[in-house]
Write a protein that holds these residues in place. Structure first.
Motif, PDB file in Angstrom:
ATOM      1  N   MET A  33       0.644  -1.103  -0.186  1.00 44.78           N
ATOM      2  CA  MET A  33       0.019  -0.071   0.409  1.00 44.78           C
ATOM      3  C   MET A  33       1.095   1.858   0.178  1.00 44.78           C
ATOM      4  O   MET A  33       1.576   1.336   0.372  1.00 44.78           O
ATOM      5  CB  MET A  33      -0.932   0.099   1.507  1.00 44.78           C
ATOM      6  N   MET A  34       0.340   2.595  -0.893  1.00 38.73           N
ATOM      7  CA  MET A  34       1.992   3.767  -1.082  1.00 38.73           C
ATOM      8  C   MET A  34       1.384   4.397   0.392  1.00 38.73           C
ATOM      9  O   MET A  34       2.975   4.306   0.429  1.00 38.73           O
ATOM     10  CB  MET A  34       0.144   4.461  -1.709  1.00 38.73           C
ATOM     11  N   LEU A  35       1.029   4.235   1.240  1.00 41.38           N
ATOM     12  CA  LEU A  35       0.923   4.714   2.656  1.00 41.38           C
ATOM     13  C   LEU A  35       1.831   4.126   3.166  1.00 41.38           C
ATOM     14  O   LEU A  35       3.084   4.356   4.000  1.00 41.38           O
ATOM     15  CB  LEU A  35      -0.164   5.263   3.819  1.00 41.38           C
ATOM     16  N   GLU A  36       1.639   2.614   3.759  1.00 43.44           N
ATOM     17  CA  GLU A  36       3.239   2.129   3.474  1.00 43.44           C
ATOM     18  C   GLU A  36       4.555   2.452   3.625  1.00 43.44           C
ATOM     19  O   GLU A  36       5.115   2.245   4.207  1.00 43.44           O
ATOM     20  CB  GLU A  36       2.478   0.130   3.657  1.00 43.44           C
ATOM     21  N   ARG A  37       4.745   2.346   1.985  1.00 43.36           N
ATOM     22  CA  ARG A  37       5.791   2.467   1.090  1.00 43.36           C
ATOM     23  C   ARG A  37       6.184   3.564   1.841  1.00 43.36           C
ATOM     24  O   ARG A  37       7.368   4.103   2.160  1.00 43.36           O
ATOM     25  CB  ARG A  37       5.512   2.638   0.011  1.00 43.36           C
TER      26      ARG A  37
ATOM     27  N   ILE B  94      11.108   9.262  -6.248  1.00 44.72           N
ATOM     28  CA  ILE B  94      10.657   9.191  -6.315  1.00 44.72           C
ATOM     29  C   ILE B  94       9.329   9.283  -4.987  1.00 44.72           C
ATOM     30  O   ILE B  94       7.929   9.254  -5.215  1.00 44.72           O
ATOM     31  CB  ILE B  94      10.725   7.552  -5.604  1.00 44.72           C
ATOM     32  N   HIS B  95       9.645   9.171  -3.889  1.00 42.69           N
ATOM     33  CA  HIS B  95       8.965  10.237  -2.744  1.00 42.69           C
ATOM     34  C   HIS B  95       7.697  11.157  -2.591  1.00 42.69           C
ATOM     35  O   HIS B  95       7.337  10.635  -2.566  1.00 42.69           O
ATOM     36  CB  HIS B  95      10.083  10.152  -1.279  1.00 42.69           C
TER      37      HIS B  95
ATOM     38  N   TRP C 248       0.374   5.611  -9.363  1.00 41.19           N
ATOM     39  CA  TRP C 248       1.390   5.231  -8.920  1.00 41.19           C
ATOM     40  C   TRP C 248       2.331   4.160  -9.980  1.00 41.19           C
ATOM     41  O   TRP C 248       1.921   3.092  -9.545  1.00 41.19           O
ATOM     42  CB  TRP C 248       2.332   5.504  -7.577  1.00 41.19           C
ATOM     43  N   GLN C 249       2.886   4.297 -11.022  1.00 42.48           N
ATOM     44  CA  GLN C 249       3.656   3.362 -11.860  1.00 42.48           C
ATOM     45  C   GLN C 249       4.441   3.053 -11.862  1.00 42.48           C
ATOM     46  O   GLN C 249       5.520   2.252 -12.730  1.00 42.48           O
ATOM     47  CB  GLN C 249       3.081   3.498 -13.196  1.00 42.48           C
ATOM     48  N   GLU C 250       5.428   4.110 -11.364  1.00 43.52           N
ATOM     49  CA  GLU C 250       7.263   4.122 -11.131  1.00 43.52           C
ATOM     50  C   GLU C 250       7.653   2.895 -10.596  1.00 43.52           C
ATOM     51  O   GLU C 250       7.296   2.604  -9.533  1.00 43.52           O
ATOM     52  CB  GLU C 250       7.663   5.132 -10.332  1.00 43.52           C
ATOM     53  N   ASN C 251       8.587   2.186 -11.116  1.00 44.66           N
ATOM     54  CA  ASN C 251       9.418   1.819 -10.419  1.00 44.66           C
ATOM     55  C   ASN C 251       9.929   1.637  -9.154  1.00 44.66           C
ATOM     56  O   ASN C 251      11.050   2.650  -8.685  1.00 44.66           O
ATOM     57  CB  ASN C 251      10.629   0.501 -11.290  1.00 44.66           C
ATOM     58  N   GLU C 252      10.109   1.506  -8.232  1.00 40.61           N
ATOM     59  CA  GLU C 252      10.294   1.402  -6.711  1.00 40.61           C
ATOM     60  C   GLU C 252      11.662   0.562  -5.523  1.00 40.61           C
ATOM     61  O   GLU C 252      12.318   0.790  -5.149  1.00 40.61           O
ATOM     62  CB  GLU C 252       9.378   1.422  -5.396  1.00 40.61           C
TER      63      GLU C 252
ATOM     64  N   ASP D 280      16.594  -4.412  -3.090  1.00 40.55           N
ATOM     65  CA  ASP D 280      17.420  -5.823  -3.010  1.00 40.55           C
ATOM     66  C   ASP D 280      18.623  -4.791  -3.593  1.00 40.55           C
ATOM     67  O   ASP D 280      19.608  -5.835  -3.282  1.00 40.55           O
ATOM     68  CB  ASP D 280      16.429  -6.123  -4.037  1.00 40.55           C
ATOM     69  N   THR D 281      18.144  -4.364  -5.047  1.00 42.53           N
ATOM     70  CA  THR D 281      20.025  -4.238  -5.728  1.00 42.53           C
ATOM     71  C   THR D 281      20.572  -2.775  -4.837  1.00 42.53           C
ATOM     72  O   THR D 281      19.835  -1.913  -5.781  1.00 42.53           O
ATOM     73  CB  THR D 281      19.427  -4.606  -7.037  1.00 42.53           C
TER      74      THR D 281
END
Length: 183
Positions: free
Chosen positions: A1-5, A52-53, A151-155, A162-163
């Motif tokens: 969920m967006m809020l958690e991110r 991103i943020h 929101w469609q961006e790679n996060e 991870d990378t």
């Protein structure tokens, strides 16, 4: 969920600001610090926040204002994001000057670092204490579904994901080291 991110990213930023706060204390005690690590933190905060943020938060804030009416704190957030971005760029220039062997008085750098940390932390605290709880209390399931669809961006986070990006290897190592110190 967006809020958690968003909240997870806030946690990452708080961790980085803690490293900067430690660097500030080192400077105030007249110890030398690793300016390239400071540069990586500022670069990360700048790039990740701007790409991103903050855009993710702006989706939430715009939607809120359109559907729930005007709230002074929320109305000012986009402008505050722009001001933080400018302040971050200006501070990054000072750090870069130091890395290029320019003479920057330690007291001046210390004041600017403290101001940078304080501005970032104040903004995060305001969002966590006032803005996000308000949104969380009012948004419906449909609201969350809509903002998520925007929101469609790679996060994949270049420091905490991870990378690890090559330009943040030193920072990622310092974060892992800090995590071990506080266990």
């Amino acid at each position: 969920m967006m809020l958690e991110r968003i909240r997870r990213e806030h946690g990452y930023m708080v961790r980085l600001l803690a490293i900067l706060r430690h660097k500030l204390k080192e400077i105030q005690q007249e110890h030398s610090i690793n300016y390239s690590l400071v540069s990586e933190i500022v670069d990360y905060l700048s790039n990740h926040s701007e790409k991103i943020h903050h855009p993710k938060e702006d989706i939430l804030y715009h939607y809120f204002l359109e559907h729930y009416g005007q709230q002074k704190n929320i109305e000012n957030l986009e402008l505050e994001h722009q001001e933080l971005a400018e302040k971050t760029k200006q501070f990054a220039l000072v750090v870069d000057m130091i890395l290029q062997d320019a003479v920057v008085p330690q007291e001046m750098f210390s004041r600017q670092l403290e101001d940078f940390i304080t501005s970032q932390k104040r903004h995060l605290d305001m969002e966590e204490r006032k803005i996000l709880p308000l949104i969380e209390a009012l948004f419906t399931t449909e609201d969350w579904q809509y903002v998520e669809s925007q929101w469609q961006e790679n996060e994949d986070d270049p420091v905490f994901g991870d990378t690890i990006a090559d330009r943040y290897k030193q920072l990622a190592e310092r974060v892992r080291q800090n995590d071990k110190e506080f266990v």
